[in-house]
Design an enzyme around this catalytic site. Structure first.
Site, mmCIF file in Angstrom:
data_model
loop_
_atom_site.group_PDB
_atom_site.id
_atom_site.type_symbol
_atom_site.label_atom_id
_atom_site.label_comp_id
_atom_site.label_asym_id
_atom_site.label_seq_id
_atom_site.Cartn_x
_atom_site.Cartn_y
_atom_site.Cartn_z
ATOM 1 C CB CYS A 1 -5.453 18.030 64.328
ATOM 2 S SG CYS A 1 -4.636 17.560 62.767
ATOM 3 C CG ASP B 1 -0.535 17.434 64.371
ATOM 4 O OD1 ASP B 1 0.820 17.073 63.588
ATOM 5 O OD2 ASP B 1 -1.867 17.523 64.459
#
Length: 506
Positions: free
Chosen positions: A53, A312
């Protein structure tokens, strides 16, 4: 006079590209995102530039490749000198706000050692104003749960995975065990409700970043989404017959499969349960976004709001015997992208085959707002596609991403693979047919995706592919050279002072 343009920038965490019914998925249903795609532009070959992330979102928010922003892992500080879309929008007079999280690790230089943002990698993106900030510790949600009379675990991090009592699917239950909270009280619904409240109360133009956790683990969904998909009906897994056969492909993969965090459970029934619930969480996010889109229409904002929906990174979900996001496989990096610019109807309903990347999002948003694109951006505005024009002649022909598997707190990978801290890196260039993976010290990999879409057969030492391996190694080198950090390279100091010449972007 036309209304000012609003921006609704949505990310859903860990969403694989094919998990849209608009793309013909055999099981998953996403009617609200499908409808958005029909009124916008759907990008079929969109890729994240890094995982997990933190580094991926650093690329997403700065428009920079990992090689330049260098926030390589969750917790690696993002250099404060880099700008981002929120900083640029705020400088132009907007008030960018956050619902959710950005996973931005603060630059410790210039901060007091007691600063709380130095105790977490989940800081807010500089320039953004958090309205409801939720990450590993979702205080706004758990505080609300308590006020509503729900039980919350002492360690609020576990609220995301608080399950109802009783057996789970692998223990004989007919459906996966649901979340302990009803759908109207779970984290996705709560966050979208707060975003809706803000949009109802705010004046135009607004700039909102809605960052939803799901379908990120824990793979536990509220009713009815826990049982929306039959675990026996989910598509099978892209993998060799056994993990040890998979591990033989490459030393890095063998190392990764030895790690409990990334290895699939031994129980096949449990793995199918995880996949079914992953799909259920996707459909829940779609339903929640449908409510948000309805409010935009109800309040008259639908036709003056730029909507960007992406993720993401992806999720291995059992493919190659892995869970999570890592390495070089497409499942971890190929993600959805839908953009609806209400002013550019000529392209609505189109699907784009060209390769696009998350570094393109910042230039697209800024250009849509009439803000200059900073020199630091490695990505390009998607405006040609949004306007229904052909791709520029020099648009990229491959997707690129990087994976940094160093761990500053643990040298396990270095010891097992005989690497230094700075050699724990992978670069990938992926075209329509061929894919080249370069390790800093370990052997490379080369896949012929037309003959081997599952990425099983390494052709890097096959004599018939040697010319192609060389060509793609050169492509990768040229790509990195072309995107070396360049902020000051367009300036020359002369007798008349600094002279600047912007490089041609297309």
């Amino acid at each position: 006079m036309s209304a000012p343009l609003n921006v609704l920038f949505i990310t859903a965490d860990q969403w694989r590209a094919e998990c849209l019914s608009a793309l013909g998925h055999p099981l998953v249903r996403t009617p609200h995102l499908d409808a958005l795609a029909k009124e916008g532009v759907l990008f079929r070959n969109h890729f994240a530039n890094a995982a997990p992330c933190g580094p991926s979102r650093a690329s997403l928010h700065t428009g920079m490749y990992l090689q330049n922003h260098r926030s390589a892992t969750n917790g690696t500080p993002l250099d404060a000198r880099h700008t981002n879309w929120a900083k640029e929008a705020r400088a132009a007079g907007y008030d960018p706000v956050l619902f959710g999280y950005t996973d931005t690790s603060a630059d410790p230089r210039g901060l007091d050692t007691s600063d709380p943002w130095l105790r977490t990698y989940e800081g807010p993106l500089p320039g953004i104003r958090p309205v409801v900030m939720m990450g590993e510790k979702p205080e706004p949600w758990t505080d609300w749960l308590r006020r509503e009379g729900y039980a919350v675990p002492d360690d609020i991090r576990y609220a995301y995975g608080q399950r109802a009592p009783g057996p789970d699917y692998e223990d004989g239950a007919p459906a996966p065990k649901p979340l302990a909270y009803p759908v109207a009280a779970d984290d996705t619904w709560f966050l979208v409700d707060r975003c809706i409240d803000h949009i109802r109360a705010t004046k135009d133009p607004f700039v909102v970043h809605l960052s939803i956790l799901r379908p990120h683990p824990p793979f536990i969904a509220p009713e009815p989404y826990n049982a929306l998909y039959d675990p026996l009906a989910v598509p099978g897994f892209i993998r060799r017959d056994r993990p040890d056969e998979e591990a033989a492909q490459h030393p890095w993969l063998a190392h990764q499969l030895s790690r409990r965090l990334f290895r699939v459970p031994g129980n096949e029934r449990k793995l199918r349960r995880l996949k079914a619930v992953y799909y259920g969480l996707i459909s829940e996010v779609d339903a929640a976004l449908g409510r948000l889109f309805a409010v935009l229409k109800e309040t008259g904002r639908w036709d003056n709001t730029l909507i960007v929906f992406t993720s993401d990174h992806g999720e291995q979900m059992g493919d190659h015997w892995l869970l999570g996001k890592c390495g070089y496989f497409d499942g971890s990096y190929r993600i959805p992208l839908i953009v609806r610019d209400p002013r550019k109807r000529e392209a609505h309903g189109t699907q784009i085959e060209n390769f696009t990347e998350n570094v393109d999002i910042m230039p697209t948003v800024l250009e849509s707002l009439g803000i200059d694109i900073p020199v630091q951006c490695d990505g390009l505005s998607l405006s040609p596609f949004l306007e229904g024009r052909n791709a520029p002649s020099n648009w990229r022909c491959e997707a690129h991403w990087e994976y940094d598997f160093r761990d500053p707190a643990d040298d396990e990978a270095e010891k097992q693979l005989d690497l230094t801290l700075h050699q724990c890196t992978i670069n990938i260039v992926r075209g329509q047919r061929y894919k080249y993976i370069h390790f800093t010290k370990l052997p490379p990999l080369f896949f012929d995706l037309e003959r081997d879409p599952g990425e099983f057969v390494d052709r890097s030492r096959d004599p018939d592919y040697q010319a192609l391996v060389l060509e793609y190694a050169q492509k990768l080198l040229s790509w990195r050279m072309n995107h070396d950090e360049q902020t000051l390279t367009i300036i020359a100091l002369t007798g008349k002072g600094p002279v600047e010449r912007r490089a041609r972007r297309y």
